[in-house]
Design an enzyme around this catalytic site. Structure first.
Site, mmCIF file in Angstrom:
data_model
loop_
_atom_site.group_PDB
_atom_site.id
_atom_site.type_symbol
_atom_site.label_atom_id
_atom_site.label_comp_id
_atom_site.label_asym_id
_atom_site.label_seq_id
_atom_site.Cartn_x
_atom_site.Cartn_y
_atom_site.Cartn_z
ATOM 1 C CD GLU A 233 85.593 84.303 -12.090
ATOM 2 O OE1 GLU A 233 85.752 83.317 -11.350
ATOM 3 O OE2 GLU A 233 84.540 84.957 -12.154
ATOM 4 C CE LYS B 55 82.400 97.117 -13.444
ATOM 5 N NZ LYS B 55 83.342 96.131 -13.961
ATOM 6 C CG ASN C 296 80.242 95.082 -17.010
ATOM 7 O OD1 ASN C 296 81.091 94.864 -17.875
ATOM 8 N ND2 ASN C 296 80.483 94.905 -15.728
ATOM 9 N N GLY D 127 75.426 85.100 -17.321
ATOM 10 C CA GLY D 127 75.455 84.862 -15.880
ATOM 11 C C GLY D 127 76.749 85.387 -15.310
ATOM 12 C CB SER E 199 75.285 81.436 -23.671
ATOM 13 O OG SER E 199 74.635 82.662 -23.351
ATOM 14 C CE LYS F 57 88.707 84.105 -1.541
ATOM 15 N NZ LYS F 57 87.861 85.231 -2.022
ATOM 16 C CB CYS G 80 80.356 91.529 -14.029
ATOM 17 S SG CYS G 80 81.891 91.528 -13.090
#
Length: 393
Positions: free
Chosen positions: A147, A199, A203, A252, A248, A36, A255
């Site tokens: 993401e 947080k 989620n 997955g 779905s 990276k 998070c």
């Protein structure tokens, strides 16, 4: 101003670019992954994100990456910790050792650095480590990045949460406000425990929506109803909304699974039903989908993509991998073939990988796909998917 970003994942890289857009800032990325580091120093994005990739094309010398902690922390004003905190199933707790290792280095090299924790942590964690390291200059500020859209979400955040009401908290809030593109964004200053709660509860709410619409789909399938029509009718209510409503195989990714489990662990000795059910419904859904697949009695079953969502560059904690494991558990003789261009080996989980799509499609008599995409259109009669709206949202 020198800002060190610790951890070259999508959170760390998005924050690095956010701050580097301001020419007054010197931004250094710190990581142990030499691949990276080399990628960034060669002006290439190590992750898949259209805006991040565009940044590297247009801003050749903006970022520098290193594995040298002394070089990184020397004369630094801020350090943003964005290291992974995976959920430890044995401890029922996030593995926060990466954060503590970073704090040890900072305390030894430059204890005056103001530390911003972006990694997701358990409720109560920030207060604990401030005492443990005898450091008052640590502030938790959660990230809400998707993401694949991490840079966009950093530049145009839905809100900014600062887990500190002191002058330091205000300084960090101003740091973000000065560098984001969005105007008039809401910023909330609160206690660190409350910021950590925001947080995890955020989620968990998203996971609850996924679980709810998956159960709508499960009901529809058992009664031969059209789940898309039902969901459209439900979601037309503005109080419910037309988002996060596409069925779905289960939620997955990095998070939602870990954050829901951590919140449930934080509910120890607190009466609850819903939080526990959110975690449980995801496993129930995966098992239900597995049974539906096996009822079709395929001779050779094709697994189309392992990635966690469309256009992802990884399959970390992907729901389709859990489906594979359940399939093997329920029927050890089932023959599986995987199509996944990201896998270069000939086998994955001891299953043959076939990355010639035409060969893959011809060999199997049923294909399972968590998300449907254009590549499957020509053989859609072979495809089993819960995807009714062809979107990840």
């Amino acid at each position: 101003m020198k800002i060190v970003i610790v951890g070259i994942g999508y959170v760390g890289l998005a924050n690095a670019i956010l701050f580097s857009k301001n020419n007054e800032n010197e931004v250094v990325l710190l990581d142990i992954d030499e691949n990276k580091i080399q990628s960034i120093n060669n002006h290439k994005s190590p992750i898949k994100d259209k805006l991040i990739e565009k940044f590297f094309v247009q801003n050749i010398s903006k970022l520098h990456a290193t594995s040298n902690i002394k070089e990184a922390y020397f004369n630094a004003d801020f350090a943003v910790i964005a290291t992974p905190t995976d959920y430890d199933e044995q401890l029922n707790f996030f593995d926060t050792r990466s954060i503590e290792n970073v704090l040890k280095d900072i305390k030894n090299i430059n204890s005056k650095i103001n530390v911003i924790i972006k990694s997701t942590v358990p409720i109560g964690y920030t207060k604990t480590i401030k005492q443990k390291f005898n450091m008052s200059n640590i502030v938790f500020s959660p990230e809400f990045l998707r993401e694949g859209s991490a840079l966009y979400d950093s530049l145009y955040p839905s809100r900014i949460i600062i887990g500190d009401k002191s002058v330091l908290g205000k300084t960090i809030g101003d740091l973000f406000l000065k560098n984001i593109e969005k105007k008039n964004v809401d910023i909330f200053y609160m206690d660190s425990d409350e910021a950590e709660s925001v947080k995890l509860f955020s989620n968990t709410y998203l996971a609850m929506r996924v679980g709810f619409f998956n159960e709508v789909d499960s009901y529809a399938r058992k009664h031969n109803l059209n789940s898309a029509d039902i969901i459209k009718g439900i979601s037309a209510d503005d109080r419910i909304g037309k988002y996060y409503n596409n069925p779905s195989f289960g939620y997955g990714g990095y998070c939602l699974p870990k954050d829901t489990k951590q919140l449930l662990a934080n509910f120890y000795n607190i009466p609850n039903s819903l939080i526990k059910a959110i975690v449980e419904t995801n496993e129930i859904r995966k098992k239900f989908i597995t049974q539906l697949i096996l009822e079709k009695k395929p001779n050779i079953l094709g697994i189309y993509r392992l990635i966690m969502k469309q256009n992802s560059d990884n399959f970390r904690n992907s729901v389709i991998i859990d489906i594979i494991k359940y399939l093997q558990e329920y029927n050890s003789n089932i023959e599986l073939i995987i199509y996944e261009p990201l896998v270069k080996e000939k086998k994955f989980l001891n299953i043959k990988v076939e990355n010639d799509f035409n060969v893959f499609g011809a060999k199997v008599d049923l294909i399972i796909a968590n998300r449907f995409d254009d590549k499957l259109k020509e053989i859609k009669d072979k495809v089993f998917s819960a995807d009714v709206f062809y979107t990840d949202i």
